[in-house]
Design an enzyme around this catalytic site. Structure first.
Site, PDB file in Angstrom:
ATOM      1  N   ALA A 205      -5.054  -3.342   3.884  1.00 29.78           N
ATOM      2  CA  ALA A 205      -5.274  -3.685   5.641  1.00 29.78           C
ATOM      3  C   ALA A 205      -3.895  -2.539   6.652  1.00 29.78           C
ATOM      4  O   ALA A 205      -3.987  -2.803   7.789  1.00 29.78           O
ATOM      5  CB  ALA A 205      -5.619  -5.214   6.014  1.00 29.78           C
ATOM      6  N   LYS A 206      -3.194  -2.770   5.758  1.00 28.47           N
ATOM      7  CA  LYS A 206      -1.727  -1.696   6.371  1.00 28.47           C
ATOM      8  C   LYS A 206      -2.317  -0.705   6.872  1.00 28.47           C
ATOM      9  O   LYS A 206      -2.762   0.006   5.943  1.00 28.47           O
ATOM     10  CB  LYS A 206      -0.770  -2.468   5.884  1.00 28.47           C
ATOM     11  CG  LYS A 206      -0.349  -3.779   5.212  1.00 28.47           C
ATOM     12  CD  LYS A 206      -0.581  -4.763   6.796  1.00 28.47           C
ATOM     13  CE  LYS A 206      -0.027  -6.093   6.471  1.00 28.47           C
ATOM     14  NZ  LYS A 206      -0.816  -7.046   5.768  1.00 28.47           N
ATOM     15  N   THR A 207      -1.526  -0.071   6.808  1.00 27.51           N
ATOM     16  CA  THR A 207      -1.597   0.977   7.824  1.00 27.51           C
ATOM     17  C   THR A 207      -0.813   2.617   6.563  1.00 27.51           C
ATOM     18  O   THR A 207      -1.975   3.175   6.847  1.00 27.51           O
ATOM     19  CB  THR A 207      -0.783   1.970   8.983  1.00 27.51           C
ATOM     20  OG1 THR A 207      -1.240   1.340  10.208  1.00 27.51           O
ATOM     21  CG2 THR A 207      -0.976   3.316   9.564  1.00 27.51           C
TER      22      THR A 207
END
Length: 415
Positions: A205-207
């Protein structure tokens, strides 16, 4: 219409992410798709790496990450939770100690310290930044306090100048949870380099993600840094001194590297490290795009006083990890649930609520941490919510979300 990240996947993430039939816009499970260069980096390791772990790709990724953040030392680990666990171990956290953690954060910010036997002390959040409140940190310090966990939640930098001043005066360790804050700075200094330790996440879910899981621990002290690799990898070490035969008594030694401390296995694979080095090249432009999206949404809602946004500490660069807003419908007797009911049922916008105050979760209540003195969080959280968020939202999608939100609020006002 379909979203930019629409897939055929059914909802499987308990956070509420994933494509769901029947909505105009939903939460993606990933912030962005992999580039061809990133895919090629992984394939290169699969084809050519002699070993699949603890090799040159790890060394390169750690060096690249230290250069990007300005950290003294960086160590790839399996995830941010284990980076926090290592930080707790090297901070000497154990039974009888207290660790101050914001009540508003992801559960992994607290679990490692509870697992080490510490007592969790919940801190309130600041009314403007929505990150841990330095004034409340100082109020919660006791003779048993060992460490402060400063979480840069949502990509918003906590007030590290104040926090470090407090920690220095009280002789406390500072562990920065930077899981959502890669490329986040204060006066040009990267988060994770103010305190004793910085803990980063490369979850899906992180960049920036390394095949769904992954993390990095940054360390300030050279003596501690010298011991991290052994603790991270089962205590393995070279057998000291010259040997008559290279296989006698065995190929490696096992040493705890800390008195009365068992080692761990928190290693990161070579393919993930190769991908990490490649993804570091795009983290800044991706974050710039996220900031641009944020500014467009704020501008579109500037005439909607019922919706407020977090502020950033002076000199801070934020990176907009998740898009949390606050709704105030008290003037017409409506709350966040009324708003989301309309957004989902009438307008097809799948907004979600996340980061439940930790002391409300059954786990922490069972462990004895179900009480908290966090007055601002208590009155604020129940009207917070998150817009769908990913890297590359189109102007059309932004217009759909913002106009739908304004229309839903108008509906509520009209009764």
């Amino acid at each position: 219409m379909t979203t930019a990240m629409e897939t055929t996947e059914k909802l499987s993430d308990p956070s509420g992410r994933g494509f769901v039939d029947g909505y105009r816009i939903t939460f993606p499970q990933r912030q962005h798709a992999y580039t061809e260069a990133e895919i090629a980096a992984v394939v290169d390791v699969m084809r050519n790496a002699e070993g699949q772990t603890q090799g040159p790709y790890l060394e390169k990724f750690e060096a690249d990450f230290a250069e990007f953040t300005g950290a003294n030392f960086a160590f790839g680990v399996s995830n941010c939770t284990n980076a926090l666990k290592l930080a707790g171990i090297f901070s000497g956290v154990g039974p009888g100690d207290e660790v101050i953690v914001p009540g508003y954060t992801y559960c992994a910010s607290a679990i490692p310290f509870g697992d080490l036997g510490a007592d969790l002390v919940w801190a309130d959040i600041h009314p403007e930044t929505w990150t841990i409140d330095p004034d409340d940190i100082e109020r919660k310090i006791t003779p048993r306090t060992k460490a402060i966990v400063a979480v840069h939640l949502l990509g918003l930098p906590a007030d590290m100048r104040r926090i470090m001043d407090i920690a220095d005066r009280h002789g406390l360790k500072v562990i920065e949870d930077c899981a959502q804050a890669l490329d986040c700075t204060i006066d040009g200094q990267h988060v994770g380099t103010f305190g004793d330790f910085g803990c980063f996440s490369f979850h899906a879910a992180k960049t920036m993600t390394t095949l769904g899981e992954g993390g990095m621990l940054t360390v300030k002290d050279a003596d501690i840094a010298a011991r991290v690799p052994g603790i991270r990898h089962n205590g393995l070490a070279a057998i000291p001194g010259p040997r008559e035969r290279y296989w006698v008594p065995a190929m490696s030694n096992v040493d705890s590297f800390l008195d009365e401390q068992w080692p761990q296995n928190f290693c990161l694979g070579e393919a993930q490290c190769a991908l990490g080095s490649e993804e570091l090249k795009s983290i800044v432009p991706n974050n710039e795009l996220l900031i641009e999206q944020d500014l467009k949404i704020r501008a579109a809602l500037a005439d909607t006083p019922e919706i407020t946004f977090p502020q950033v500490v002076e000199g801070g660069r934020y990176v907009v990890h998740q898009y949390v807003m606050h709704f105030d419908g008290s003037a017409f007797g409506k709350d966040r649930n009324d708003l989301l009911d309309l957004l989902t049922a009438k307008y097809g916008i799948r907004s979600i609520v996340q980061y439940y105050p930790l002391y409300r979760f059954p786990l922490f209540q069972k462990m004895g941490y179900g009480e908290a003195d966090t007055p601002f969080l208590e009155k604020w959280w129940d009207d917070s919510f998150s817009f769908p968020w990913w890297c590359g939202i189109t102007d059309e999608e932004i217009e759909i979300m913002t106009s739908s939100l304004k229309a839903a609020i108008a509906d509520l006002k009209a009764g």
